[in-house]
Design an enzyme around this catalytic site. Sequence first.
Site, PDB file in Angstrom:
ATOM      1  N   GLU A  29       1.843   6.644  11.878  1.00 32.42           N
ATOM      2  CA  GLU A  29       2.966   6.221  11.052  1.00 32.42           C
ATOM      3  C   GLU A  29       4.123   5.704  11.900  1.00 32.42           C
ATOM      4  OE1 GLU A  29       3.906   6.985   7.103  1.00 32.42           O
ATOM      5  OE2 GLU A  29       2.243   5.735   7.737  1.00 32.42           O
ATOM      6  N   ARG A  30       4.826   4.719  11.357  1.00 25.36           N
ATOM      7  CA  ARG A  30       6.105   4.342  11.949  1.00 25.36           C
ATOM      8  C   ARG A  30       7.140   5.418  11.595  1.00 25.36           C
ATOM      9  NH1 ARG A  30       4.059   0.076   9.035  1.00 25.36           N
ATOM     10  NH2 ARG A  30       3.296  -1.701  10.233  1.00 25.36           N
TER      11      ARG A  30
ATOM     12  N   LYS B 202       0.836  -1.219   0.000  1.00 18.60           N
ATOM     13  CA  LYS B 202       0.000   0.000   0.000  1.00 18.60           C
ATOM     14  C   LYS B 202       0.860   1.254   0.000  1.00 18.60           C
ATOM     15  CE  LYS B 202      -2.087  -0.994   3.817  1.00 18.60           C
ATOM     16  NZ  LYS B 202      -1.366  -2.243   4.052  1.00 18.60           N
TER      17      LYS B 202
END
Length: 466
Positions: free
Chosen positions: A191-192, A165
């Site tokens: 988010e990482r 993705k």
Amino acid sequence: MEEATGDSSSMVGVVTAIRGTVLDARFAAGVPGIGMRLHCNSPDTGPLAAFVHSHLGDSTVRAIAVDPTRGLRRGCPIHSDGRPLTVPVGDPLLGRVIDLRGEPLDGGPPLETGERWPIHRPPPLPSERRPAGDMYPTGIKVIDMFCPFTSGGRVAVFGGAGVGKTVVLTEFIHNAVEGLQGVAVFAGIGERSREGLELWQELSQRGFMDRTVMVFGQMKEPPGARFLVGQAALSVAEYFRDRKRRDVMFVVDNVYRHVQAGMEVSGLLGRLPSRVGYQPTLPADIAALEERITATRHGGMVSVQAVYVPADDYSDPAITHAFWHMDSALVLSRDVAAEGIYPAVDPLRSSSKALDAAVVGPRHYDVAQEARRVLGRFDELQDLISMLGMDELSAEDRQLVGRARRLRNFLTQPFFVAESFTGMEGRRVDPEETVDGVAAILAGECDALPEDALFMIGALEEARQP
């Protein structure tokens, strides 16, 4: 609309209860309204911001903190100036990476912008909205062929863990920003840190950061911050759309983490869960984000959003509710990825309102429908081929299978953002070239070509070259 002024007089209260990032506060004189911001600055916690969620009585409010509450204790003084939570907006944000409240995350100097807009804003009135317009070319063959994007439309990239993705999203940004006349706003929800750094590096190396604003609420942030970061990024995007009258590309990664943050907040508020453990306000939580994403008479907006599909279950309530809001739904399949087909798009499950003869043209529409028929018949024959082999098929079906395999290979494509991993130079293909290539394969013009010759190429001419 500029920042709401509200009541500028300061109200002082004390914290009476703390449950994770949800806290109660009692005010002796005056009660801040729903959505108003609260501030606490104790020696144990440092600056802490929250917003009022509900009133529990004549003098007590329940609030959701957007900062960690570690060290906060009952009896701490808390203040409200009667204003909502806001985010800075304006040209100084271009090229910067900020958090929910506009604090820099890129190590740069503090932002110098005098204008701030509320994080919570109503969606545009129906009279101000502009319907989705013409096809928005992405340069990615399988998308332009089967799931075309439209200017002013909402696009979602659905897929489970590890099917690509974020790679598809990043490639779209790479291809679209180059020809974008306006600005890009990226909302990183949950988010990482690694993902945010990689995207920042990619945009910086290609010289696009000067037209981009990145707003992050990372995984380590409290659920209240992750739940609001999408709304904050939208306020930034709406400023450029409505005030500056510029076209905006709004990218979200990941909508499911917005839902997860809402589920955490809902649990802390003591609500009984609904289906599959989701918050009872799931449809409203998704709609509050999605209904603000639209083009208006002031400026355009195209939105591309990644949506994680838990356990590859497309009947999950969060996924079905997200589907309702999308103009185009690009479905990534783990089965397709397992066969080494990248991007791992399932053209039979993907859909787009733009795949209409009135939008893409009669030829594009007819070629796409015939390609879907061929790929659908190929899927039907898979079990028979695995049990009995190709020799048991009729001559017509053997011909169809050969063309379907060539078509699937042709729809693969090397990405610019994956060059360092694949060692292959990225390709961008115009939609007209894609339609011509698919039409040629379906017409049998490539039957003499080896199937591998069509794998990981750009336009069809690359396979025909000696």
